[in-house]
Design an enzyme around this catalytic site. Structure first.
Site, mmCIF file in Angstrom:
data_model
loop_
_atom_site.group_PDB
_atom_site.id
_atom_site.type_symbol
_atom_site.label_atom_id
_atom_site.label_comp_id
_atom_site.label_asym_id
_atom_site.label_seq_id
_atom_site.Cartn_x
_atom_site.Cartn_y
_atom_site.Cartn_z
ATOM 1 N N ASP A 87 0.847 -1.196 0.000
ATOM 2 C CA ASP A 87 0.000 0.000 0.000
ATOM 3 C C ASP A 87 0.885 1.250 0.000
ATOM 4 O OD1 ASP A 87 -2.244 1.575 0.001
ATOM 5 O OD2 ASP A 87 -2.857 1.104 2.049
ATOM 6 N N HIS A 89 0.862 5.363 1.595
ATOM 7 C CA HIS A 89 0.204 6.317 2.483
ATOM 8 C C HIS A 89 0.813 7.689 2.252
ATOM 9 C CE1 HIS A 89 -1.973 7.829 5.943
ATOM 10 N NE2 HIS A 89 -0.859 8.398 6.369
ATOM 11 N N SER A 90 -0.059 8.681 2.176
ATOM 12 C CA SER A 90 0.429 10.046 1.976
ATOM 13 C C SER A 90 0.189 10.844 3.253
ATOM 14 C CB SER A 90 -0.339 10.656 0.803
ATOM 15 O OG SER A 90 -0.366 12.057 0.919
ATOM 16 N N THR A 127 -9.098 10.617 0.637
ATOM 17 C CA THR A 127 -9.505 9.698 -0.443
ATOM 18 C C THR A 127 -10.927 9.186 -0.230
ATOM 19 O OG1 THR A 127 -7.220 9.085 -0.790
ATOM 20 C CG2 THR A 127 -8.853 7.502 -1.546
ATOM 21 N N SER A 190 2.000 7.175 15.253
ATOM 22 C CA SER A 190 0.575 7.419 15.013
ATOM 23 C C SER A 190 0.195 6.980 13.594
ATOM 24 C CB SER A 190 0.309 8.915 15.225
ATOM 25 O OG SER A 190 -0.986 9.245 14.836
ATOM 26 N N LYS A 195 -1.678 2.441 9.728
ATOM 27 C CA LYS A 195 -1.431 1.883 8.393
ATOM 28 C C LYS A 195 -1.076 0.398 8.481
ATOM 29 C CE LYS A 195 -1.844 2.932 4.242
ATOM 30 N NZ LYS A 195 -3.130 3.440 3.772
HETATM 31 N N1 URA Z 1 -1.311 12.214 11.112
HETATM 32 C C1 URA Z 1 -1.504 11.214 12.000
HETATM 33 O O1 URA Z 1 -2.192 10.239 11.724
HETATM 34 N N2 URA Z 1 -0.920 11.328 13.221
HETATM 35 C C2 URA Z 1 -0.137 12.366 13.578
HETATM 36 O O2 URA Z 1 0.375 12.373 14.681
HETATM 37 C C3 URA Z 1 0.038 13.402 12.653
HETATM 38 C C4 URA Z 1 -0.553 13.290 11.404
#
Ligand code: URA
Length: 445
Positions: A87, A89-90, A127, A190, A195
């Site tokens: 995958d 993730h952005s 998204t 986080s 993810k």
């Molecule tokens: N996005 C997240 O999911 N966690 C963070 O701490 C900052 C941005």
């Protein structure tokens, strides 16, 4: 194992010592159960803010937060142990519709992409919101149906089902009100805890920098990218990161339905797609194919991804995925009738003619939010039909006949506000300035 005393763990971190995996796990379990108080979470967060974390501590925190909720297990759903489950993730941007094209491109090249996507918050779009602009699209199929779509089509884009990393939800809530969000190890844990709960074999991160990025500063974005790669690899998920430019809107649209239109036109007619959007999409696809072990070289993988567009295979899989999730059938031919774009269209003329030399991209994202095309409150509903099209890019000539953008909205009042916002966000001068390359660096594990 001795008694669990949260303040002893906080003290260790405060004094710059290394916290053991077992203590991190107990602390996170306490966050999830409520045994650890908000004050203790905030003290721990501040201690990490000042003293950082090693890759091992970061991996332990990430895995403990991931395991605080549901974690997908693809083998128990009938997939082979070595299946190329990959995958992207952005970290979020304005006009970032890459996932819509990327998932079917990678699927067309042999990858399996189970994408759990989020809603937009603040100036960045999400998204999930974009897919909800498609009538009937069900972002919450059962896990078995999700797996079935990934197995048969190769990709499925859904919203969060079940409970995903509940420890992060509480931890983030405390960080948000204690000035401890901007900690690289905490942001890393986080993002990755959520993810990695999709049970991925490998991951490619798109870490954005610039005026529309979550972290505008290049050095901080690079540090975040390096830390995410280090921690994800230490946690057992091969990961690489691309640092990509968000000093201007990505592609030519920002909103929801308007971005889905751009994504479909990209898939159906790649020859006319925006060049920067194409470059970043192909690069992310290529790195996903390499990290998943499908291709050995980024060059060959890029060509394969390009072919999946030229042959129409990626477009076909996008349509199949939309149909499988209950969205309008035959979307590739029906999209103009199906996607509801607000009826009023106003060209936004520049205050002076010249060349675009810069953009406060965040303000353009906030102009979408002001029209209710995005949200500040995570629970708020949004208007998928509003947004901007034909957005100028750095280096473009603008004048009365070549506008900064076109706003799609419902009223003159909305248009007035949007016009003002875009006119002050875009810098127009009489010198030509080359835009930054869309991809600045690739960080490998
Ligand atoms: N996005 C997240 O999911 N966690 C963070 O701490 C900052 C941005």
């Amino acid at each position: 194992m001795g008694a669990f005393i949260p303040q002893e763990i906080i003290r260790q971190k405060r004094d710059g010592q290394t916290v053991s995996d077992a203590d991190i796990e107990r602390f996170v379990a306490g966050i999830t159960s409520g045994e650890v108080a908000d004050a203790q979470i905030s003290a721990f967060a501040m201690a990490v803010f000042f003293n950082g974390m090693s890759a091992e501590e970061g991996a332990a925190l990430t895995l403990a937060m991931r395991d605080s909720g549901d974690v997908m297990n693809w083998q128990s759903l009938g997939f082979d142990a070595g299946a190329p489950i990959v995958d992207k993730h952005s970290t979020g941007g304005v006009g970032d519709k890459v996932s819509l094209m990327l998932a079917p491109i990678v699927a067309a090249c042999g990858g399996l992409v189970p994408m759990i996507s989020g809603r937009g918050l603040g100036h960045t779009g999400g998204t999930l919101d974009k897919f909800e602009a498609i009538e009937g699209y069900d972002p919450y199929p059962s896990i078995d149906r999700f797996a079935e779509i990934v197995r048969t089509i190769g990709c499925s884009i859904i919203g969060q089902t079940g409970e995903l990393a509940p420890a992060d939800k509480r931890f983030y809530g405390v960080r948000d009100v204690t000035a401890t969000v901007e900690s690289i190890p905490l942001i890393t844990a986080s993002i990755l805890s959520k993810k990695l709960s999709a049970g991925l074999g490998s991951l490619v991160m798109d870490v954005k920098f610039g005026t529309g990025a979550f972290m505008p500063n290049y050095a901080a974005s690079k540090e975040l990218a390096e830390n995410i790669v280090r921690v994800a690899c230490a946690a057992g998920t091969p990961t690489r990161a691309l640092l990509t430019d968000m000093n201007q809107v990505l592609g030519r649209t920002a909103g929801n339905a308007v971005e889905v239109v751009e994504a479909i036109e990209f898939l159906v007619n790649p020859a006319t797609a925006d060049a920067r959007l194409m470059e970043v999409t192909l690069a992310l696809a290529a790195h996903m194919l390499v990290i998943a072990g499908i291709e050995y070289s980024v060059e060959i993988a890029t060509e394969k991804a390009r072919q999946s567009l030229a042959s129409g295979k990626a477009a076909e899989l996008f349509e199949q995925m939309v149909t499988a999730q209950g969205g309008t059938p035959n979307i590739l031919s029906n999209y103009q009738a199906t996607l509801k774009v607000a009826a009023k269209a106003y060209a936004i003329k520049p205050k002076q003619a010249g060349i675009v030399t810069g953009m406060d991209t965040r303000s353009i994202g906030m102009a979408v939010v002001a029209m209710k095309g995005g949200r500040i409150d995570p629970k708020a509903s949004i208007d998928h039909s509003v947004g901007f099209t034909d957005i100028c890019q750095i280096g473009d000539k603008v004048d009365a006949d070549a506008p900064l953008a076109i706003v799609r909205c419902h009223s003159d009042e909305q248009a007035r506000e949007a016009i003002k916002a875009v006119q002050s966000a875009v810098v127009v001068a009489d010198i030509k300035e080359a835009p930054l390359p869309v991809i600045s660096e690739v960080i490998e594990g």
